[in-house]
Structure formats: structure tokens, C-alpha cells
Design a protein around this motif. Structure first.
Motif, PDB file in Angstrom:
ATOM      1  N   ASP A  30       0.818  -1.102  -0.026  1.00  0.00           N
ATOM      2  CA  ASP A  30       0.051  -0.165   0.036  1.00  0.00           C
ATOM      3  C   ASP A  30       0.872   1.241  -0.091  1.00  0.00           C
ATOM      4  O   ASP A  30       0.536   2.138  -0.627  1.00  0.00           O
ATOM      5  CB  ASP A  30      -0.874   0.067   1.145  1.00  0.00           C
ATOM      6  CG  ASP A  30      -2.143  -0.856   0.950  1.00  0.00           C
ATOM      7  OD1 ASP A  30      -2.642  -0.709  -0.167  1.00  0.00           O
ATOM      8  OD2 ASP A  30      -2.352  -1.564   1.822  1.00  0.00           O
ATOM      9  N   ARG A  31       1.984   1.165   0.756  1.00  0.00           N
ATOM     10  CA  ARG A  31       2.720   2.320   0.729  1.00  0.00           C
ATOM     11  C   ARG A  31       3.375   2.584  -0.745  1.00  0.00           C
ATOM     12  O   ARG A  31       3.571   3.841  -1.099  1.00  0.00           O
ATOM     13  CB  ARG A  31       3.713   2.072   1.787  1.00  0.00           C
ATOM     14  CG  ARG A  31       3.432   1.987   3.188  1.00  0.00           C
ATOM     15  CD  ARG A  31       4.505   1.630   4.291  1.00  0.00           C
ATOM     16  NE  ARG A  31       3.871   1.137   5.328  1.00  0.00           N
ATOM     17  CZ  ARG A  31       3.408   1.933   6.276  1.00  0.00           C
ATOM     18  NH1 ARG A  31       3.769   3.174   6.266  1.00  0.00           N
ATOM     19  NH2 ARG A  31       2.928   1.378   7.460  1.00  0.00           N
TER      20      ARG A  31
ATOM     21  N   ARG B  26     -11.930   4.171  -0.425  1.00  0.00           N
ATOM     22  CA  ARG B  26     -13.189   3.576  -0.261  1.00  0.00           C
ATOM     23  C   ARG B  26     -13.094   2.174  -0.014  1.00  0.00           C
ATOM     24  O   ARG B  26     -14.009   1.491   0.653  1.00  0.00           O
ATOM     25  CB  ARG B  26     -13.983   4.080  -1.512  1.00  0.00           C
ATOM     26  CG  ARG B  26     -15.287   3.245  -1.698  1.00  0.00           C
ATOM     27  CD  ARG B  26     -16.319   4.088  -0.841  1.00  0.00           C
ATOM     28  NE  ARG B  26     -17.658   3.427  -1.072  1.00  0.00           N
ATOM     29  CZ  ARG B  26     -18.060   2.384  -0.438  1.00  0.00           C
ATOM     30  NH1 ARG B  26     -17.223   1.624   0.165  1.00  0.00           N
ATOM     31  NH2 ARG B  26     -19.295   1.756  -0.981  1.00  0.00           N
ATOM     32  N   PHE B  27     -11.990   1.396  -0.707  1.00  0.00           N
ATOM     33  CA  PHE B  27     -12.174   0.007  -0.672  1.00  0.00           C
ATOM     34  C   PHE B  27     -11.226  -0.416   0.544  1.00  0.00           C
ATOM     35  O   PHE B  27     -10.359   0.212   0.995  1.00  0.00           O
ATOM     36  CB  PHE B  27     -11.634  -0.700  -2.020  1.00  0.00           C
ATOM     37  CG  PHE B  27     -12.495  -0.420  -3.053  1.00  0.00           C
ATOM     38  CD1 PHE B  27     -13.507  -1.349  -3.260  1.00  0.00           C
ATOM     39  CD2 PHE B  27     -12.148   0.653  -4.002  1.00  0.00           C
ATOM     40  CE1 PHE B  27     -14.405  -1.139  -4.400  1.00  0.00           C
ATOM     41  CE2 PHE B  27     -13.014   0.740  -4.945  1.00  0.00           C
ATOM     42  CZ  PHE B  27     -14.160  -0.101  -5.408  1.00  0.00           C
ATOM     43  N   LYS B  28     -11.587  -1.834   1.076  1.00  0.00           N
ATOM     44  CA  LYS B  28     -10.935  -2.509   2.301  1.00  0.00           C
ATOM     45  C   LYS B  28      -9.814  -3.078   1.745  1.00  0.00           C
ATOM     46  O   LYS B  28      -8.662  -3.163   2.707  1.00  0.00           O
ATOM     47  CB  LYS B  28     -11.891  -3.259   2.969  1.00  0.00           C
ATOM     48  CG  LYS B  28     -13.210  -2.358   3.479  1.00  0.00           C
ATOM     49  CD  LYS B  28     -13.031  -1.204   4.354  1.00  0.00           C
ATOM     50  CE  LYS B  28     -13.993  -0.375   4.797  1.00  0.00           C
ATOM     51  NZ  LYS B  28     -13.552   1.068   5.637  1.00  0.00           N
ATOM     52  N   ASP B  29      -9.750  -3.741   0.740  1.00  0.00           N
ATOM     53  CA  ASP B  29      -8.643  -4.683   0.511  1.00  0.00           C
ATOM     54  C   ASP B  29      -7.485  -4.029  -0.508  1.00  0.00           C
ATOM     55  O   ASP B  29      -7.881  -3.072  -1.110  1.00  0.00           O
ATOM     56  CB  ASP B  29      -9.170  -5.917  -0.225  1.00  0.00           C
ATOM     57  CG  ASP B  29      -8.216  -7.241   0.027  1.00  0.00           C
ATOM     58  OD1 ASP B  29      -7.265  -6.879   0.679  1.00  0.00           O
ATOM     59  OD2 ASP B  29      -8.552  -8.227  -0.559  1.00  0.00           O
ATOM     60  N   TYR B  31      -6.006  -5.494  -3.251  1.00  0.00           N
ATOM     61  CA  TYR B  31      -6.277  -5.683  -4.710  1.00  0.00           C
ATOM     62  C   TYR B  31      -7.162  -4.847  -5.582  1.00  0.00           C
ATOM     63  O   TYR B  31      -6.946  -4.214  -6.560  1.00  0.00           O
ATOM     64  CB  TYR B  31      -6.465  -7.242  -5.079  1.00  0.00           C
ATOM     65  CG  TYR B  31      -5.150  -8.090  -4.696  1.00  0.00           C
ATOM     66  CD1 TYR B  31      -4.231  -7.911  -5.467  1.00  0.00           C
ATOM     67  CD2 TYR B  31      -5.244  -8.935  -3.651  1.00  0.00           C
ATOM     68  CE1 TYR B  31      -3.089  -8.547  -5.371  1.00  0.00           C
ATOM     69  CE2 TYR B  31      -4.005  -9.783  -3.383  1.00  0.00           C
ATOM     70  CZ  TYR B  31      -3.114  -9.446  -4.339  1.00  0.00           C
ATOM     71  OH  TYR B  31      -2.046 -10.334  -4.053  1.00  0.00           O
ATOM     72  N   PRO B  32      -8.475  -4.674  -4.785  1.00  0.00           N
ATOM     73  CA  PRO B  32      -9.493  -3.535  -5.602  1.00  0.00           C
ATOM     74  C   PRO B  32      -8.696  -2.151  -5.437  1.00  0.00           C
ATOM     75  O   PRO B  32      -9.128  -1.615  -6.443  1.00  0.00           O
ATOM     76  CB  PRO B  32     -10.572  -3.602  -4.653  1.00  0.00           C
ATOM     77  CG  PRO B  32     -10.638  -4.952  -4.045  1.00  0.00           C
ATOM     78  CD  PRO B  32      -9.131  -5.286  -3.761  1.00  0.00           C
ATOM     79  N   SER B  37      -7.169   2.289  -8.756  1.00  0.00           N
ATOM     80  CA  SER B  37      -6.392   3.716  -8.624  1.00  0.00           C
ATOM     81  C   SER B  37      -5.548   3.698  -9.978  1.00  0.00           C
ATOM     82  O   SER B  37      -5.577   4.855 -10.621  1.00  0.00           O
ATOM     83  CB  SER B  37      -5.729   3.782  -7.415  1.00  0.00           C
ATOM     84  OG  SER B  37      -4.713   2.672  -7.406  1.00  0.00           O
ATOM     85  N   SER B  38      -4.936   2.894 -10.043  1.00  0.00           N
ATOM     86  CA  SER B  38      -3.992   3.011 -11.473  1.00  0.00           C
ATOM     87  C   SER B  38      -4.650   3.182 -12.616  1.00  0.00           C
ATOM     88  O   SER B  38      -4.140   3.986 -13.346  1.00  0.00           O
ATOM     89  CB  SER B  38      -3.130   1.787 -11.537  1.00  0.00           C
ATOM     90  OG  SER B  38      -4.077   0.590 -11.926  1.00  0.00           O
TER      91      SER B  38
END
Lengths: 86, 102
Positions: A30-31, B26-29, B31-32, B37-38
Motif C-alpha cells: 500500500d505504501r 473507499r475499498f478495504k482490500d 487488490y481492489p 486507482s492505477s
């Protein structure tokens, strides 16, 4: 105040918001994702600023920043994948 | 007229980029988040560069802006693929979606 000034302000706020994800991300990936989004926002800011002051040589900085960001992201993710062996 | 079309394209690009950053929170995991985003971010950058090219007209400046755009379109999916491959090979499992019980 011209139109491009407002665009620069909005892009800076969005870049700070993507940096927040890089600070409080739960995992390492994530970072890395947050830093990748921040580098793309910085490329956009450089291009809009070069259009605002009408200087053509500022775009070279954008090209160099995109290339070094790409190489850095790929190297860091390979370094984490191989667990420190490259 | 050309000024107006360029401004409209830049506003559309800002809406795209804002939806990408909103999906990042917004998403918790993981991979989504990387999926949304990309992809939306690349589309926003293409639209913003096209707006600046339309506002500037055809000259040396817009040629260099097009070079930046082509280079970014090539390299951004590669770096995203590298991050996702690193996460998958390191053992970060995909979470199963819980089916809603009615």
C-alpha cells in the motif's frame, strides 16, 4: 487568478491525499502504491506549471522524473519480492 | 473556442483523478485499490495532456507534452503490474467476498 492556478491547487490537494495512503497503509505494498500515485501527480503538476509560465525546458524535468520513478518502483518491488536479494 | 474545449477537457481530467483518489480510500482490500486507482489515474493523465495540447496548439511545446504522455502510458501499467506481482508472489492472499445472507 487564472484557470491554471486553480488546477494546480486541486492537483496539490489530491497529491497530499494520496500521500496519506502512503503514510497509514496497512501493508508495505500500500505504501508503494501511494508513492507511485504521488509521482504521477507530480508529473501532472510540472506539466501544468510549464504551460503556465510558458517555458519549454521544464518538460525535461517531467521526463526524467517519470523515468526515475518507474525504475525506482520496479527495483523496490523486486527487492521486497526476493526478500532482500535483488 | 479552442480555449473553452481545453478547459472542459482539463475539468473532466480532474474529475477522473478525484474518483481515483476516492477509490483509494473507499475499498478495504489491497487488490481492489490497486485495480481502481492505477487505471483511472492513467486515463486522467491522458485527458489532462490532451487538454493542454488543445489549449497550446501545434508547436514544439505540445510535441514534448505528447512525448511525456506516450512515455507515461508505457511505464505506468508496467510499474503497477510489478507491485501486484510482488504482492502475489510474497503470499498476500486474495480475500474471498462474503456472500450476503438474506
Amino acid at each position: 487568478m487564472r484557470f491554471e492556478n486553480i488546477v494546480l491547487m486541486v492537483l496539490t490537494i489530491l497529491g497530499v491525499a494520496s500521500l496519506v495512503r502512503a503514510i497509514l497503509g496497512p501493508t508495505v505494498w500500500d505504501r508503494i502504491l501511494g508513492v507511485n500515485l504521488l509521482s504521477s501527480k507530480i508529473v501532472m503538476v510540472i506539466v501544468v506549471f510549464a504551460f503556465l509560465v510558458n517555458k519549454s525546458y521544464l518538460l525535461d524535468i517531467a521526463i526524467i522524473y517519470a523515468l526515475f520513478g518507474f525504475v525506482g518502483i520496479v527495483m523496490i518491488s523486486r527487492f521486497i519480492e526476493k526478500r532482500g536479494e535483488l | 473556442m479552442r480555449e473553452l474545449i481545453g478547459n472542459i477537457l482539463i475539468v473532466v481530467a480532474l474529475v477522473f483523478i478525484f474518483s481515483g483518489v476516492y477509490g483509494l480510500f473507499r475499498f478495504k482490500d489491497f487488490y481492489p485499490r490497486i485495480l481502481i486507482s492505477s487505471k483511472v489515474d492513467t486515463v486522467g493523465l491522458i485527458t489532462l495532456m490532451l487538454g493542454i495540447v488543445v489549449k497550446s496548439g501545434l508547436n514544439f511545446f505540445s510535441l514534448k507534452v505528447l512525448i511525456v504522455m506516450v512515455l507515461f502510458v508505457i511505464t505506468n501499467p508496467l510499474s503497477t503490474h510489478s507491485i501486484a506481482r510482488s504482492a502475489y508472489n510474497s503470499g498476500y492472499k486474495i480475500k474471498k467476498e462474503k456472500s450476503e445472507k438474506l
